[in-house]
Design a protein around this motif. Sequence first.
Motif, PDB file in Angstrom:
ATOM      1  N   ALA A  99       0.807  -1.220   0.000  1.00 42.32           N
ATOM      2  CA  ALA A  99       0.000   0.000   0.000  1.00 42.32           C
ATOM      3  C   ALA A  99       0.841   1.271   0.000  1.00 42.32           C
ATOM      4  O   ALA A  99       0.323   2.362  -0.259  1.00 42.32           O
ATOM      5  N   SER A 100       2.127   1.141   0.273  1.00 47.17           N
ATOM      6  CA  SER A 100       2.986   2.338   0.277  1.00 47.17           C
ATOM      7  C   SER A 100       3.449   2.723  -1.131  1.00 47.17           C
ATOM      8  O   SER A 100       4.084   3.760  -1.315  1.00 47.17           O
ATOM      9  N   TYR A 101       3.105   1.876  -2.127  1.00 51.75           N
ATOM     10  CA  TYR A 101       3.456   2.149  -3.513  1.00 51.75           C
ATOM     11  C   TYR A 101       2.195   2.508  -4.309  1.00 51.75           C
ATOM     12  O   TYR A 101       1.087   2.081  -3.960  1.00 51.75           O
ATOM     13  N   PRO A 102       2.340   3.290  -5.416  1.00 51.38           N
ATOM     14  CA  PRO A 102       1.169   3.660  -6.236  1.00 51.38           C
ATOM     15  C   PRO A 102       0.478   2.428  -6.819  1.00 51.38           C
ATOM     16  O   PRO A 102       1.136   1.442  -7.172  1.00 51.38           O
ATOM     17  N   ALA A 103      -0.832   2.515  -6.925  1.00 54.07           N
ATOM     18  CA  ALA A 103      -1.634   1.393  -7.442  1.00 54.07           C
ATOM     19  C   ALA A 103      -2.534   1.860  -8.575  1.00 54.07           C
ATOM     20  O   ALA A 103      -2.941   3.020  -8.634  1.00 54.07           O
ATOM     21  N   VAL A 104      -2.853   0.943  -9.473  1.00 56.91           N
ATOM     22  CA  VAL A 104      -3.913   1.168 -10.464  1.00 56.91           C
ATOM     23  C   VAL A 104      -4.978   0.122 -10.181  1.00 56.91           C
ATOM     24  O   VAL A 104      -4.690  -1.068 -10.096  1.00 56.91           O
TER      25      VAL A 104
ATOM     26  N   MET B 114      -8.912  -5.017 -17.946  1.00 53.21           N
ATOM     27  CA  MET B 114      -7.805  -5.765 -17.364  1.00 53.21           C
ATOM     28  C   MET B 114      -6.556  -5.705 -18.239  1.00 53.21           C
ATOM     29  O   MET B 114      -5.435  -5.667 -17.731  1.00 53.21           O
ATOM     30  N   GLU B 115      -6.731  -5.712 -19.554  1.00 52.68           N
ATOM     31  CA  GLU B 115      -5.583  -5.658 -20.456  1.00 52.68           C
ATOM     32  C   GLU B 115      -4.820  -4.346 -20.280  1.00 52.68           C
ATOM     33  O   GLU B 115      -3.587  -4.315 -20.348  1.00 52.68           O
ATOM     34  N   THR B 116      -5.573  -3.252 -20.050  1.00 51.08           N
ATOM     35  CA  THR B 116      -4.933  -1.951 -19.816  1.00 51.08           C
ATOM     36  C   THR B 116      -4.200  -1.950 -18.482  1.00 51.08           C
ATOM     37  O   THR B 116      -3.086  -1.423 -18.360  1.00 51.08           O
ATOM     38  N   ILE B 117      -4.818  -2.540 -17.468  1.00 48.34           N
ATOM     39  CA  ILE B 117      -4.174  -2.641 -16.155  1.00 48.34           C
ATOM     40  C   ILE B 117      -2.861  -3.403 -16.273  1.00 48.34           C
ATOM     41  O   ILE B 117      -1.826  -3.008 -15.723  1.00 48.34           O
ATOM     42  N   LYS B 118      -2.888  -4.517 -16.997  1.00 49.59           N
ATOM     43  CA  LYS B 118      -1.673  -5.323 -17.154  1.00 49.59           C
ATOM     44  C   LYS B 118      -0.563  -4.514 -17.820  1.00 49.59           C
ATOM     45  O   LYS B 118       0.606  -4.598 -17.419  1.00 49.59           O
ATOM     46  N   MET B 119      -0.919  -3.734 -18.830  1.00 44.98           N
ATOM     47  CA  MET B 119       0.085  -2.913 -19.517  1.00 44.98           C
ATOM     48  C   MET B 119       0.690  -1.903 -18.553  1.00 44.98           C
ATOM     49  O   MET B 119       1.915  -1.734 -18.499  1.00 44.98           O
ATOM     50  N   MET B 120      -0.158  -1.236 -17.749  1.00 46.02           N
ATOM     51  CA  MET B 120       0.339  -0.222 -16.813  1.00 46.02           C
ATOM     52  C   MET B 120       1.269  -0.831 -15.767  1.00 46.02           C
ATOM     53  O   MET B 120       2.288  -0.243 -15.400  1.00 46.02           O
ATOM     54  N   VAL B 121       0.902  -2.018 -15.296  1.00 44.68           N
ATOM     55  CA  VAL B 121       1.753  -2.702 -14.318  1.00 44.68           C
ATOM     56  C   VAL B 121       3.073  -3.108 -14.959  1.00 44.68           C
ATOM     57  O   VAL B 121       4.149  -2.915 -14.383  1.00 44.68           O
TER      58      VAL B 121
ATOM     59  N   SER C  80      -3.633   5.657  -7.744  1.00 44.44           N
ATOM     60  CA  SER C  80      -3.304   6.827  -8.560  1.00 44.44           C
ATOM     61  C   SER C  80      -4.152   6.918  -9.818  1.00 44.44           C
ATOM     62  O   SER C  80      -4.275   7.987 -10.420  1.00 44.44           O
ATOM     63  N   MET C  81      -4.738   5.770 -10.247  1.00 42.62           N
ATOM     64  CA  MET C  81      -5.568   5.771 -11.454  1.00 42.62           C
ATOM     65  C   MET C  81      -6.425   4.511 -11.443  1.00 42.62           C
ATOM     66  O   MET C  81      -6.211   3.592 -10.650  1.00 42.62           O
ATOM     67  N   SER C  82      -7.424   4.485 -12.335  1.00 42.47           N
ATOM     68  CA  SER C  82      -8.281   3.301 -12.443  1.00 42.47           C
ATOM     69  C   SER C  82      -8.755   3.154 -13.880  1.00 42.47           C
ATOM     70  O   SER C  82      -8.821   4.122 -14.633  1.00 42.47           O
ATOM     71  N   THR C  83      -9.077   1.922 -14.246  1.00 41.53           N
ATOM     72  CA  THR C  83      -9.599   1.632 -15.580  1.00 41.53           C
ATOM     73  C   THR C  83     -10.420   0.357 -15.512  1.00 41.53           C
ATOM     74  O   THR C  83     -10.188  -0.497 -14.651  1.00 41.53           O
TER      75      THR C  83
END
Length: 295
Positions: free
Chosen positions: A188-193, A225-232, A219-222
């Motif tokens: 939780a101390s690191y940014p999350a999507v 799932m494919e977009t989340i995977k790319m951001m990670v 920090s953001m949401s979408t």
Amino acid sequence: MDIANFTAFLAVASTGSFSRAAEQLHLTQPAISKRIATLEQQLGARLFDRIGKHVGLTEAGRTLQPRAELIINTLNDTRRALGNLSANIQGRLSLATSHHIGLHRLPPLLRRFTKAYPGVVLDIEFLDSEIAYDKVLHGEIELAVITLAPEVEPPIIATRIWHDQLEFVVAPEHPLAGKEKVQLHQLASYPAVFPGVNTFTHRVVEQLFERRGITPQVSMSTNYMETIKMMVSIGLAWSVLPRTMIDSQVCALRIPDAGLVRELGCIHHSGRTLSNAGRALIELLHTERESGSPV
């Protein structure tokens, strides 16, 4: 009165646009305008206010909308009930599914279905699970295969088909990657999507953190799932992904007692007569569940 006029009216009411309604019904815009004008003449009331590019329902239009929905749904229900008198499995089946399920779960199952029932025309919409749920609730779609809501209430009937295990993931070069164990408060101390705020998946993840009294840095949401995977994968944030999506692009973390699972399944309206095709698809989905297919 022509049912086609009611269908055009509901399309304009739901889209707020004559042009989008025309696209939805595969008609020209003048054809839609003519149907609305005819209906207004028959009813003796103006149904839409047209101010610039904005199209809104008048008081008469707002009064008509639920009644028109009832008329269309009753007619469709009657057609299905009469069609079910025949044992033939054919006709059009309106089905909604989420993008993730449609890409990762349904293809082999629908391949078997279309091979077994070549007389069925599948009308598939790819929608967020929450929108698909609402469309089933209002009788616009016969079935939906989606992420199930944490709590499903009548008149919706839900059948779980798959347990979808969720994993916390980071980029391979993330500071927490490769650690034997990671505590939730460390993550939780690191940014999350996160999945979109209004999604069922977001609720599942959010409830875990609430139970632990931890507030993640979202920090953001979408919704995708494919977009989340790319951001990670490029190191922008950590997130959660279905186990089926994990590969070398991301690194799964071992977090004790997290146990995140979402339920995927099929929903339909208890007050709506299922078509023979709808029942056949549900039976096939039940077979998928009973076979214990890998998740």
